[in-house]
Write an enzyme that holds these catalytic residues in place. Structure first.
Site, short mmCIF file in Angstrom:
data_model
loop_
_atom_site.label_atom_id
_atom_site.label_comp_id
_atom_site.label_asym_id
_atom_site.label_seq_id
_atom_site.Cartn_x
_atom_site.Cartn_y
_atom_site.Cartn_z
N PRO A 268 -48.80 11.95 9.86
CA PRO A 268 -48.28 10.59 9.66
C PRO A 268 -47.61 10.07 10.93
O PRO A 268 -46.57 10.57 11.34
CB PRO A 268 -47.27 10.75 8.52
N ASP A 447 -45.12 12.47 15.10
CA ASP A 447 -45.58 13.07 13.86
C ASP A 447 -44.37 13.15 12.92
O ASP A 447 -43.43 13.91 13.17
CB ASP A 447 -46.14 14.47 14.13
N HIS A 448 -44.42 12.36 11.85
CA HIS A 448 -43.25 12.26 10.96
C HIS A 448 -42.96 13.55 10.22
O HIS A 448 -41.88 13.72 9.64
CB HIS A 448 -43.46 11.13 9.95
N ARG A 449 -43.89 14.50 10.22
CA ARG A 449 -43.62 15.80 9.60
C ARG A 449 -42.62 16.59 10.43
O ARG A 449 -41.91 17.45 9.91
CB ARG A 449 -44.91 16.60 9.46
N VAL A 450 -42.56 16.31 11.73
CA VAL A 450 -41.69 17.05 12.65
C VAL A 450 -40.50 16.21 13.09
O VAL A 450 -39.36 16.69 13.15
CB VAL A 450 -42.49 17.53 13.88
#
Length: 475
Positions: A268, A447-450
């Site tokens: 994302p 990267d919105h996961r990180v």
């Protein structure tokens, strides 16, 4: 014992390679360290070295063959004391018709030649010892088209020929090959289709269950839920036949398309943009370049570019915001001790992203000289996999093309990428009055996961501070 030479996995993601050139011929003596062949991957041309000694008895895949799957058998070496003429060529150890072949050909754990020959990128080179040459394939130069290599053996056909045969229902076993060493190629399948004599037998199906013919429609969405694109025929249907030419995809373009499509579907993205003033940096750059030592020919020891400062600033920013110096790894986050910054280098037909390791520790001059070397070898496709794999972030600079602002796609497994625009004179307000300054717009894709929004903002703010106060990169 004969020695199988397999198509090597030259990187963790490599699935197929092109056998560009054989540097040894059948009957040549082989010593450990000899270069046997050149393999083209999606990114580079690499040499395959021998790790055993003997005589090259059989070449099973001719040079120029494209899309050879990793671990397919490409040649056989007769070990010392064996008669090369008596060594029988074998089929690929992983042939689908014999599920046990691959397991049987693997060396014992702890003693594997492949284990002793692991590449820095995590792949393995090309050898496995077997007690006897596997059965089924034909030697180099023997006819390999039209009939299978032995009863129930392998049909030698190009990937394109196999795809056309599958789509058109053509039985490859009945096709006569006209390619190198009897290999079936696309035109052989098309000729067989036109003759109408080689249709593959259809599976029996009750008439009541026979599906009705229907006009082709869009592909069904795959199990993962990602929408499928239009088929080749569907796209071509929108245009007149004489309005375009078809350009086959090479390995690099296929890899770029696959990886970046996956990146947009899986990671994302969100974007953060800042304007960085360059006046102080440009003055420091001029001073440092003017102070560079020169060799006997008058060539300076280094010549710093704005991009060298950008790489250094990004490396330092990652170490100053350590939570952002990380990547996603399925069920965890990997956080790094040093900064690894990739730099996009455009080449004909694609790009490389060589990685500056420990960019936070290296001097500007070291980064500058390293990048010049990387860029030259990237354009010649001579980079090693370990030189362009990995990295935490990347820099993509389109400023030299006059691009003011753009957003870039993150290159997995990295967690961010910085898009750098052109430096230009702009009017800004300083101390309540208009002033002209040189400004560069930079956009960070995260990267919105990180990285959450605040963490991403902290990272790009640290970068902006270093660009506008570049003396901080020298201490």
């Amino acid at each position: 014992m004969p020695i199988n030479v397999l198509m090597p996995a030259l990187s963790p993601t490599m699935e197929k390679g092109n056998l560009a050139k054989w540097l040894k011929k059948e009957g040549d003596p082989i010593k450990s360290g000899d270069v046997l062949a050149e393999i083209e991957t999606d990114k580079a041309t690499m040499e395959v070295e021998a790790i055993d000694e003997g005589v090259l008895a059989k070449i099973l895949v001719p040079e120029g063959t494209a899309d050879v799957p990793v671990n397919d058998l490409i040649a056989i070496i007769a070990a010392e004391g064996e008669d090369p003429s008596s060594v029988q060529a074998g089929g690929a150890p992983k042939a689908a018709s014999n599920g046990e072949a691959k397991a049987e050909s693997k060396p014992a754990a702890g003693a594997s030649a492949a284990d002793q020959n692991t590449t820095p990128g995590g792949g393995h080179m090309s050898y496995e010892r077997v007690n006897a040459a596997p059965e089924g394939a034909q030697p180099s130069g023997a006819p390999q088209g039209g009939a299978q290599a032995g009863s129930g053996g392998r049909v030698f056909a190009s990937p394109l020929a196999r795809r056309i045969a599958k789509q058109e229902g053509v039985d490859l076993g009945a096709v006569q090959g006209s390619g190198p060493h009897g290999r079936i190629i696309a035109r052989d399948v098309q000729a067989a289709k036109a003759s109408g004599a080689t249709k593959a037998p259809a599976a029996a199906q009750p008439a009541a269950e026979a599906p009705k013919a229907a006009a082709p429609g869009p592909k069904a969405a795959p199990a993962g839920g990602a929408p499928a694109g239009l088929t080749t025929d569907q796209v071509k249907g929108f245009f007149a036949k004489d309005a375009y030419e078809e350009v086959p995809l090479d390995g690099m373009r296929k890899t770029i398309a696959k990886r970046l499509t996956e990146a947009m579907q899986v990671a994302p993205h969100f974007y953060l943009t800042v304007d960085c003033e360059l006046d102080a940096l440009m003055k420091l750059r001029e001073t440092l370049n003017g102070s560079a030592g020169k060799d006997k020919d008058g060539k300076p020891a280094f010549k710093l570019s704005v991009n060298d400062f950008v790489i250094k600033a990004m490396g330092l920013a990652l170490t100053r915001v350590p939570a952002a110096n990380a990547v996603w790894a399925e069920d965890r986050i990997l956080r790094f001790k040093h900064a690894e910054v990739g730099v996009a280098v455009a080449i004909d037909g694609g790009l490389f992203t060589p990685v500056i390791r420990r960019a936070d520790e290296k001097t500007l001059s070291t980064i500058s000289n390293e990048m010049k070397d990387f860029a030259a070898r990237a354009r010649a496709k001579k980079l090693k996999p370990e030189e362009y794999q990995g990295g935490v972030t990347s820099v993509s600079n389109l400023g030299m093309f006059g691009i003011k602002h753009f957003t870039a796609v993150i290159n997995p497994p990295q967690s961010s990428i910085l898009a750098v625009g052109a430096g230009e004179k702009r009017v800004v307000v300083k101390d309540g009055a208009p002033a002209v300054v040189q400004v560069m717009t930079c956009t960070l894709s995260c990267d919105h996961r990180v990285l959450d929004g605040a963490l991403g903002a902290e990272l790009i703010s640290a970068f902006k501070g270093l660009i506008e106060n570049p003396m901080g990169m020298l201490v």
